[in-house]
Design an enzyme around this catalytic site. Sequence first.
Site, PDB file in Angstrom:
ATOM      1  N   GLU A   1     -11.910   1.983   3.360  1.00 34.22           N
ATOM      2  CA  GLU A   1     -11.331   1.932   4.704  1.00 34.22           C
ATOM      3  C   GLU A   1     -12.118   2.846   5.637  1.00 34.22           C
ATOM      4  OE1 GLU A   1      -7.186   3.243   4.667  1.00 34.22           O
ATOM      5  OE2 GLU A   1      -7.852   5.307   4.852  1.00 34.22           O
TER       6      GLU A   1
ATOM      7  N   GLU B   1       0.863  -1.191   0.000  1.00 29.76           N
ATOM      8  CA  GLU B   1       0.000   0.000   0.000  1.00 29.76           C
ATOM      9  C   GLU B   1       0.894   1.233   0.000  1.00 29.76           C
ATOM     10  OE1 GLU B   1      -2.941  -0.109   3.103  1.00 29.76           O
ATOM     11  OE2 GLU B   1      -3.757  -2.027   2.424  1.00 29.76           O
TER      12      GLU B   1
END
Length: 398
Positions: free
Chosen positions: A355, A268
Site C-alpha cells: 500500500e 482488513e
Amino acid sequence: MEAEQQRLGFLVVDDDAFMLKVITRSLHALGHDRVVTCSNGVEGLLKLDQNTPPDVILCDLNMPEMDGVEFLRKLAGTGYDGSLVVISGEDQRILGTAESLARAHRLDILGYLGKPFKSEALKEILSRRQPRVQAAAPCAPAEPCSPADIRRGLDAHEFIVYFQPKVELASGGVVCVEALARWQHSVRGMVAPDQFIPVAEQYGLIGALTERVLTDSLQQVQAWRQQGLELKIAINVSMDDLVQLDFPEKVLACAEAAGIRPFDITLEVTESRLMRDPLAPLDILTRLRLKRIGLSIDDFGTGYSNLAQLQNIPFDELKLDRSFVQGAAWNLAAKDILESTVDLAKKLNMTVVAEGVETRADWDLVVALGCDLAQGYFIAKPMPGADLPFWLKTWHVP
Ligand code: C2E
Ligand code: CA
Ligand code: CA
C-alpha cells in the site's frame, strides 16, 4: 522545473558552524538562494513559527541541546508538511532508524546526508523531492468529533464510502477495491476516517459504522456487476468489531442480501492496541475463514500487526504498511526488510499487497520484489463508486 526549484525555501539546523557554511554554499551553487540557518533545534522551531514553513529542512542528528530525534518529534507536532533531510556522521543503521522514525511521524523524509558532506549527494537527495500529494478528499481541519455527532451522522446517512483500486501486478488488472469510509458532514464538509474512527471505536459506535460500510459497499459491488464489472471488495474492520460472536453471521447476511459470494469479500484487520480478550477475535476470525471470507492483516509491520499475529490468526493476505513501502527504493535497510517480509508471506502462502505506492520508484520496486497487488495514489486515489467505471476505462499499466 528549474524555476520552481529556485523558489524553494530551505532551513538548515546544525550546531556545526562549518557544516552550516558548507551546506549553504552548496545550496547556493545548486541555485537555491532562500536558505535560513540556525545552530540548534529550539531556534529552528522558532523560525518555523515565525516564517512561511520552508520547503525542505536539513537537520543534524547530533546536536548538544535538542538532538535531531527530539527535533523531528517536535517538528511532526507542528504539522510540518514539507520535506526533510537528515544529516549525520553516524552509521547507516542509526541513520536508517532516524529515517524510519521520521516516516512513522509521517514526515516526508528524502534521505540522509553522511559526513563528510558531499555536494553531489545533496543534489541527488533533493532530486527525490516531489510535490506533496494532496489528501484523498478535501478534509476538514482536525477537530475532535463528538460521539453524539457521529450518532446523528449515522442516523442522517452522512457516512459514505469511497473506493480505492487494488491492482494485480502480474496482469495490471484491477481485481479488487478497498472501501474507505468518509463522513459527508452537513457543517464540516468531508471528514477523514482518522478523525471519526477512533471516536466511534471508543464510544461503541464502530459496529453501526461497519455495518453501514459493509451494506453500502456490497450493494455497490452488485451495482458494478450489473454494469459488467467484476470486482472483489476489501472492507476495514476494527478489533472492536470482533467482540460480538455473531459478527461472521452478520457479514454473511449482508453478503447474501447483496448477492455477493463470501470469497469476493476480504476483511482488513488492523490492531491499534493489544487485544483485551484475545479469545473472541480468534474465534470470530477463524470462523470467518471457515466461511471463505478473506482476511487481510492491515498495516503490517506497525503497531500490533506483527509476526506473532501471522502464527495465531489465519490471515490469507498481508498488507505492507505504506511507511515500509515509501522510500524503500533507495533505503537499503527498508528494502531488505520489505524483501524478507514478501518472502515470508509467500512461504505462508499469503497474498502480498503493497500500500502507499505513490511514485514510479515505489511501483518499480514492488513489482521487482514480487508483491501480488499494489494500491496507492500512483494508481488512483479513493473515489466515489460512481466514478470507478470511468476511471477503469482510462486505467493502463504505468
Ligand atoms: P488503511 O486501511 O491503511 O487505508 C489506507 C489509507 O491510506 C486510506 O486513508 C487511503 O486513502 C490512504 N492512501 C492510499 N494510498 C495512499 C498513498 O499512496 N499515499 C498516502 N499518503 N495515503 C494513501 P483514509 O481513507 O484516510 O483511511 C485512513 C484509515 O482509516 C484507514 O487506513 C483505516 O484504518 C481507517 N478506515 C477507513 N475506513 C474505515 C472503515 O470503514 N472502518 C474502519 N474500521 N476503519 C476505516
Ligand atoms: Ca485497510
Ligand atoms: Ca495502512
